[in-house]
Design a protein around this motif. Structure first.
Motif, short mmCIF file in Angstrom:
data_model
loop_
_atom_site.label_atom_id
_atom_site.label_comp_id
_atom_site.label_asym_id
_atom_site.label_seq_id
_atom_site.Cartn_x
_atom_site.Cartn_y
_atom_site.Cartn_z
N UNK A 1 0.90 -1.18 0.03
CA UNK A 1 0.11 -0.08 0.15
C UNK A 1 0.73 1.16 0.03
N UNK A 2 0.32 2.23 -0.73
CA UNK A 2 0.93 3.76 -0.64
C UNK A 2 1.03 4.50 0.56
N UNK A 3 -0.26 4.18 1.29
CA UNK A 3 -0.67 4.88 2.43
C UNK A 3 -1.41 3.91 3.45
N UNK A 4 -1.37 4.34 4.50
CA UNK A 4 -2.08 3.45 5.44
C UNK A 4 -3.34 4.01 5.88
N UNK A 5 -4.60 3.05 5.46
CA UNK A 5 -5.82 3.77 5.60
C UNK A 5 -7.00 2.73 5.57
N UNK A 6 -7.94 2.96 6.39
CA UNK A 6 -9.08 1.82 6.61
C UNK A 6 -9.85 1.86 5.19
N UNK A 7 -10.11 0.46 4.70
CA UNK A 7 -10.78 0.23 3.65
C UNK A 7 -11.89 -0.71 3.91
N UNK A 8 -13.10 -0.28 3.94
CA UNK A 8 -14.17 -1.28 4.28
C UNK A 8 -14.66 -2.17 3.02
N UNK A 9 -15.44 -3.16 3.40
CA UNK A 9 -15.70 -3.93 2.16
C UNK A 9 -16.61 -5.04 2.68
N UNK A 10 -17.55 -5.81 2.01
CA UNK A 10 -18.52 -6.63 2.57
C UNK A 10 -17.72 -8.03 2.59
N UNK A 11 -17.72 -8.50 3.67
CA UNK A 11 -17.18 -9.99 3.88
C UNK A 11 -17.67 -11.23 2.86
N UNK A 12 -16.66 -11.68 2.61
CA UNK A 12 -17.04 -12.96 1.74
C UNK A 12 -18.11 -13.64 2.24
N UNK A 13 -19.05 -14.12 1.57
CA UNK A 13 -20.28 -15.22 1.97
C UNK A 13 -19.92 -16.69 2.55
N UNK A 14 -19.10 -16.82 3.28
CA UNK A 14 -18.60 -18.04 3.65
C UNK A 14 -17.45 -18.13 4.31
N UNK B 1 -22.16 -9.39 6.73
CA UNK B 1 -21.35 -8.75 7.47
C UNK B 1 -20.43 -7.72 6.69
N UNK B 2 -19.84 -6.63 7.49
CA UNK B 2 -18.91 -6.10 6.92
C UNK B 2 -17.79 -6.02 7.57
N UNK B 3 -16.59 -5.93 6.76
CA UNK B 3 -15.19 -5.91 7.34
C UNK B 3 -14.42 -4.59 6.92
N UNK B 4 -13.32 -4.65 7.42
CA UNK B 4 -12.45 -3.27 7.28
C UNK B 4 -10.58 -3.86 7.50
N UNK B 5 -9.95 -3.45 6.64
CA UNK B 5 -8.62 -3.59 6.86
C UNK B 5 -7.79 -2.20 6.62
N UNK B 6 -6.70 -2.29 7.53
CA UNK B 6 -5.59 -1.16 7.38
C UNK B 6 -4.37 -1.75 7.14
N UNK B 7 -4.04 -1.86 5.80
CA UNK B 7 -2.47 -2.39 5.59
C UNK B 7 -1.65 -1.38 6.08
N UNK B 8 -0.43 -1.54 6.46
CA UNK B 8 0.61 -0.75 6.92
C UNK B 8 1.22 -0.19 5.41
N UNK B 9 1.32 1.10 5.26
CA UNK B 9 2.04 1.33 4.16
C UNK B 9 3.55 1.00 4.14
N UNK B 10 3.88 1.04 2.77
CA UNK B 10 5.37 0.59 2.49
C UNK B 10 5.77 -0.69 2.86
N UNK B 11 4.72 -1.65 3.44
CA UNK B 11 5.36 -3.10 4.03
C UNK B 11 4.79 -4.01 2.76
N UNK B 12 5.51 -4.99 2.19
CA UNK B 12 5.11 -5.93 1.33
C UNK B 12 4.00 -6.93 2.15
N UNK B 13 3.06 -7.05 1.72
CA UNK B 13 2.06 -7.91 2.35
C UNK B 13 1.97 -9.36 1.31
N UNK B 14 2.69 -10.43 1.97
CA UNK B 14 2.65 -11.73 0.94
C UNK B 14 1.55 -12.48 1.40
#
Length: 298
Positions: free
Chosen positions: A39-52, A88-101
């Motif tokens: 990610x370029x910036x750290x910010x919360x992103x909301x999304x609908x959770x996968x049904x399952x 349900x709704x979920x949200x993630x905030x991935x830390x900027x500048x960190x490779x997320x494998x």
């Protein structure tokens, strides 16, 4: 997980990066995806959770939340289960500048229940915050077996149908490993409460033993009455009081018998009867314990 479509990074932000190493989508909703992003910036992103169920092995840094619950912080190689039986709704905030494998497997709830026989109640027990029928989130440090499967997915060398079969099988294997690890973690987390129940049973056992020294109950009888295994009750008793039940009862009987002779004005045979001994046996045990026969107290 991100959809890999992003605007150019803002000034001062980290450069964003995305790479997909493996991807598979099958009819019915089963899917697997593996890759790395930044990610370029750290910010919360909301999304609908996968049904399952989503099984995710992530090596990175992120805060995640389900609905309005307190976020959880994930660092390093982490194995996650995200279960959503509804909307349900979920949200993630991935830390900027960190490779997320990541390696991620998506299993629809219909597949889990009707075809794989996974009980939805399992996820409620993993995350009581979700309640019965609600979303659940579990996470733990990824074990060696889960990391090995994720590595195999990322470096798959097969093509065509062989690749699809391989990735489908590896996705199910990762899901199985994750469910097994989560189940073990739940059992281990419950162990302290089980130990506490056994400790409570040990204290109650001691109370009952000392309440009637003349007819003190035995180990098996006590264990049955208290709803614990005899072996576990015996172990908990020794842990709590430093002696076995038999030694505890014997000590209490001899001390009480000694008191009855000294202060109660009873004869040796009378004192022995009151504490559950025959006169001869009481005298032998008394001498062994105090170094003198009980008749010397008269």
């Amino acid at each position: 997980m991100p959809d890999h479509r992003s605007a150019p990074p803002a000034a001062g932000a980290f450069a964003e990066h995305y790479r997909i190493d493996a991807a598979l989508s099958l009819a019915g909703g089963y899917a697997l995806r593996a890759g790395v992003f930044r990610r370029g910036v750290t910010q919360w992103r909301d999304e609908a959770m996968f049904p399952g169920l989503k099984v995710i092995l992530l090596d990175g840094r992120v805060e995640s939340r389900v609905e309005d619950r307190k976020p959880v912080v994930l660092r390093g190689s982490t194995l996650c289960l995200a279960w959503n039986p509804g909307q349900a709704q979920g949200a993630d905030a991935f830390e900027a500048g960190v490779d997320q494998r990541y390696t991620m497997v998506s299993l629809p709830d219909t597949v889990l229940g009707s075809e794989l026989g996974v009980d939805a109640g399992f996820f409620s027990r993993l995350d009581p915050q979700g309640g019965v029928g609600g979303p659940a989130l579990w996470h733990g440090v990824a074990g060696r077996e889960a990391r090995r499967i994720a590595d195999q997915v990322r470096v798959c060398r097969y093509d065509g149908a062989a690749r699809s079969l391989y990735l489908a099988a590896k996705g199910l294997e990762l899901a199985a490993v994750a469910l097994a690890q989560a189940g073990r973690a739940r059992e281990e987390a419950a162990a302290p409460s089980q130990a506490a129940r056994e400790l409570d049973a040990a204290h109650e056992a001691r109370r009952r033993l000392l309440a009637d020294l003349r007819q003190a109950p035995g180990l098996v009888e006590l264990a049955r009455a208290l709803g614990v295994q005899a072996r576990k009750l015996d172990h908990a008793f020794k842990q709590a009081f430093g002696v076995s039940m038999a030694r505890c009862v014997q000590e209490a009987r001899l001390l009480r018998g000694r008191e009855l002779i000294l202060n109660g004005g009873l004869s040796v045979s009378e004192a022995a009867w009151h504490v559950g001994y025959g006169a001869a046996h009481f005298s032998v045990a008394f001498r062994r314990r105090f170094g003198t026969p009980p008749s010397a107290l008269r």
